[in-house]
Write an enzyme that holds these catalytic residues in place. Structure first.
Site, short mmCIF file in Angstrom:
data_model
loop_
_atom_site.label_atom_id
_atom_site.label_comp_id
_atom_site.label_asym_id
_atom_site.label_seq_id
_atom_site.Cartn_x
_atom_site.Cartn_y
_atom_site.Cartn_z
N SER A 142 25.19 50.04 10.01
CA SER A 142 25.39 50.58 11.36
C SER A 142 26.61 49.94 12.02
O SER A 142 26.89 48.75 11.83
CB SER A 142 24.15 50.29 12.20
OG SER A 142 24.43 50.48 13.58
N SER A 143 27.32 50.72 12.80
CA SER A 143 28.48 50.18 13.52
C SER A 143 28.09 49.07 14.48
O SER A 143 28.94 48.27 14.91
CB SER A 143 29.20 51.31 14.28
OG SER A 143 28.34 51.88 15.25
N GLU A 144 26.80 49.00 14.84
CA GLU A 144 26.33 47.98 15.77
C GLU A 144 25.81 46.73 15.06
O GLU A 144 25.10 45.92 15.66
CB GLU A 144 25.21 48.56 16.65
CG GLU A 144 25.57 49.80 17.42
CD GLU A 144 26.54 49.55 18.57
OE1 GLU A 144 27.19 48.48 18.60
OE2 GLU A 144 26.65 50.42 19.43
N GLY B 274 20.45 55.49 17.43
CA GLY B 274 19.87 54.16 17.46
C GLY B 274 20.02 53.46 16.12
O GLY B 274 20.52 54.04 15.15
N ASN B 275 19.59 52.21 16.06
CA ASN B 275 19.62 51.47 14.81
C ASN B 275 18.62 50.33 14.86
O ASN B 275 18.23 49.87 15.94
CB ASN B 275 21.03 50.95 14.48
CG ASN B 275 21.85 50.66 15.71
OD1 ASN B 275 21.69 49.64 16.37
ND2 ASN B 275 22.75 51.59 16.05
N HIS C 95 25.32 52.73 27.79
CA HIS C 95 25.05 52.72 26.35
C HIS C 95 23.58 52.94 26.03
O HIS C 95 23.22 54.00 25.54
CB HIS C 95 25.54 51.38 25.78
CG HIS C 95 25.56 51.32 24.29
ND1 HIS C 95 26.40 50.46 23.59
CD2 HIS C 95 24.84 51.97 23.34
CE1 HIS C 95 26.21 50.62 22.29
NE2 HIS C 95 25.26 51.53 22.12
N HIS D 154 19.05 54.75 22.39
CA HIS D 154 19.63 55.35 23.58
C HIS D 154 18.51 56.02 24.38
O HIS D 154 18.53 57.23 24.64
CB HIS D 154 20.71 56.36 23.20
CG HIS D 154 21.90 55.74 22.52
ND1 HIS D 154 22.98 56.47 22.10
CD2 HIS D 154 22.17 54.45 22.20
CE1 HIS D 154 23.87 55.66 21.54
NE2 HIS D 154 23.40 54.43 21.59
#
Length: 216
Positions: A72-74, A29-30, A156, A95
């Site tokens: 974060s990649s998100e 998560g982020n 996701h 998630h």
């Protein structure tokens, strides 16, 4: 630096809470919080147990990170939600098991319980699948979040956003509870949903300041 340090520490604490309450696993998560002319966001690939406030990344709204860590990649959907929605100040992505189960099946959460109104409308939509970390995913998320404070993402996980991190965490936990309840009801049959008038009354109650909405 006092306010910024407090926000950084709050993000670390919220990440640990996500895993402690079963909302998330590992560092999948982020979390982000609006700050100044940008946002503070969790770094990429650092276990929550090892993360410190200094690891949190400041990200400008043009996507430029500042500091020694990668965001974060998100980061795109965090940035895009906060840039598009002045009413929101924090974004939680997890998630969460039951949310993700429904999202795998491309299912939204309908008005099976009045608490769906906490997310702002008659349902919690599921954004179509796009590869994690992409602008395409962020575009899908923004569409699913129109008029809402939460959504699922196909194959996701889930997103919850609110005016403050405290409220966003509360909403994320509530959305996972709704997903668990809906999943359980589906095992028994075709769940009935609240009608338009019943749901409109619930939405009005939340808009007026129900429960968590009154907290800072």
């Amino acid at each position: 630096m006092g306010e910024e340090q407090d926000k950084r520490a709050a993000i670390v604490a919220a990440c640990l809470k996500m895993n402690a309450v079963g909302l998330n696993q590992g560092s999948s998560g982020n979390i982000s919080v609006r700050h100044g002319d940008g946002l503070l966001i969790t770094p990429s690939s650092i276990p929550y147990e090892e993360m410190t406030p200094e690891d949190i990344v400041f990200l400008a709204m043009d996507g430029t990170p500042h500091g020694g860590r990668k965001p974060s990649s998100e980061w795109r959907f965090h940035r895009d939600i906060l840039r598009a929605r002045a009413d929101l100040g924090a974004v939680v992505h997890a998630h969460a098991p039951f949310c993700t189960t429904l999202a795998i099946m491309h299912m939204e959460i309908p008005a099976v319980h009045y608490m769906v109104a906490a997310a702002g409308g008659e349902n919690i939509r599921c954004a179509p699948y796009e590869t994690f970390g992409t602008q395409a995913l962020s575009d899908r998320v923004l569409k699913a979040m129109e008029g809402r404070k939460a959504c699922l993402m196909a194959h996701h996980g889930m997103i919850a956003a609110e005016a403050t991190l405290d409220k966003a965490m509360w909403l994320a936990i509530e959305v996972e509870a709704l997903a668990r309840q809906y999943h359980g009801a589906l095992l028994l049959g075709d769940p009935p949903v609240l009608d338009e008038a019943q749901l409109a009354e619930a939405v009005a109650q939340f808009t007026a300041g129900y429960g968590q909405a009154e907290r800072s």
